[in-house]
Enzyme design. Structure first.
Site: not given
Ligand code: UT7
Length: 333
Positions: A115, A258, A288
């Protein structure tokens, strides 16, 4: 080393026609529009056609940037394509674009830097201009991230999209400390490399049946860990870049981060104390697009007529590597 200013003389971008909405994704994985919007700010993204490769996206953006700069392909001395989704390992994507553009005199190489690729490209272009080696460099960033997306992994497939952006960097006149590409800060944190990777497909682990079965030829990400690194790292690298340009945060007219996640952008902006109206945001429309994201955003804010000569633009990238990079650009001649 002789020093002369490097200025952006043309920009362009291109996104594929096909739109994939959050409602469409609800049909593919166990997710909801509400989750995607509240966790990322993304509402839709663009998907390249099956027969559209990264070079096709990059070519369209490059043509627009050249037209904007009022240059012919033959005027370009170097084509630099930043991408993590090249058409092939080789010939590299910039060679393909050089041929299709008809940029007969141009050298060409790719930059594989996730990125931060667009900022790395501008930084590299500046060196060739500053030394007097070249007059015009075409920096483009293009991604077909949907070609390495695991459509069974809801944690990643909702995040990414396809697109391309380009900028022509040319030799300018005047004080290099006050014109064009003013300052850069580029940093690598390779110790965090595992957080965002494609496990198979390189010399460490070629793609075999086992890798295909595990979809290890696709992108894998530890989202929450990256989130924390980004929110901490962006304001730090931004502050260093602004200081290196001899400016203060109040001198910055536009902040183009980004576009990975609206929550990251807003949290970093708060730490940087940047008012909302100075943020350029399009993650809601395109998701993204990795290296392409800041280049597309730059082109959009330019085409909307919001950039004025003398405006200071801060570009801040983060991503695979883990890499951080910042640039301050003074717009206009
Ligand atoms: O391009 C450069 C690099 N990329 C980034 O910078 C990405 C950085 N990270 C992020 O943007 C965020 O961490 C994400 C958007 C990827 C994830 O958001 P989060 O708030 O950190 O969610 P999480 O991964 O902690 O997941 C929370 C919950 C989980 O369920 P439980 O374990 O709490 O029951 C996941 O399984 O959300 C669940 N989950 C989803 N639910 C519905 C993860 N993806 C999804 C989804 N739909 N698409």
């Amino acid at each position: 080393m002789s020093r002369r200013p490097a200025v952006i003389t043309g920009v362009g971008s291109y996104v594929p026609e096909r739109v994939l909405t959050n409602a469409d994704l609800e049909q593919i994985v166990d997710t909801t529009d509400e989750w995607i919007v509240s966790h990322t700010g993304i509402r839709e993204r663009r998907i390249a056609a099956d027969d559209e490769a990264t070079s096709d996206l990059g070519l369209a953006a490059s043509r627009r940037a050249l037209e904007d700069a009022g240059l012919e392909p033959g005027d370009i001395g170097l084509i630099l394509c930043a991408t993590v989704t090249p058409d092939h390992f080789f010939p590299v994507t910039s060679n393909i674009i050089q041929d299709k553009l008809g940029a007969d005199r141009a050298a060409a190489f790719d930059l594989l830097s996730g990125c931060c690729g667009f900022v790395y490209g501008l930084w590299t272009a500046r060196q060739f201009i500053a030394t007097g080696e070249l007059e015009h460099v075409l920096v483009l960033s293009a991604e077909k991230l949907t070609s390495i997306t695991d459509w069974t992994d809801r944690a990643t497939c909702v995040l990414f999209g396809d697109g391309a952006g380009a900028a022509v960097v040319s030799a300018g006149e005047g004080d290099p400390g006050a014109t064009g590409l003013l300052a850069f800060v580029m940093e690598s944190y390779g110790e965090h490399g595992r957080l965002l990777r494609v496990p198979a497909g390189g010399s460490r682990r070629p793609v075999d049946e086992e890798a295909l079965a595990a979809r290890d030829n696709c992108l894998r990400m530890e989202g929450p860990e990256l989130f924390k690194l980004a929110v901490r790292g962006i304001p730090e690298v931004a502050a260093k870049t602004i200081a290196r340009a001899g400016l203060t945060q109040r001198d910055i007219d536009w902040v183009i981060m980004h576009q990975a996640n609206l929550r990251i952008i807003e949290a970093a902006a708060k730490r940087l104390n940047v008012p909302e109206e100075r943020l350029v945001i399009n993650v809601d429309k395109y998701g993204n697009t990795s290296a392409a994201s800041m280049a597309i955003a730059l082109d959009e804010v330019y085409r909307e007529g919001r950039l004025e000569p003398g405006h200071n633009i801060l570009l801040v990238g983060f991503g695979a590597g883990f890499s951080l990079g910042g640039a301050v650009v003074r717009w206009g001649p």
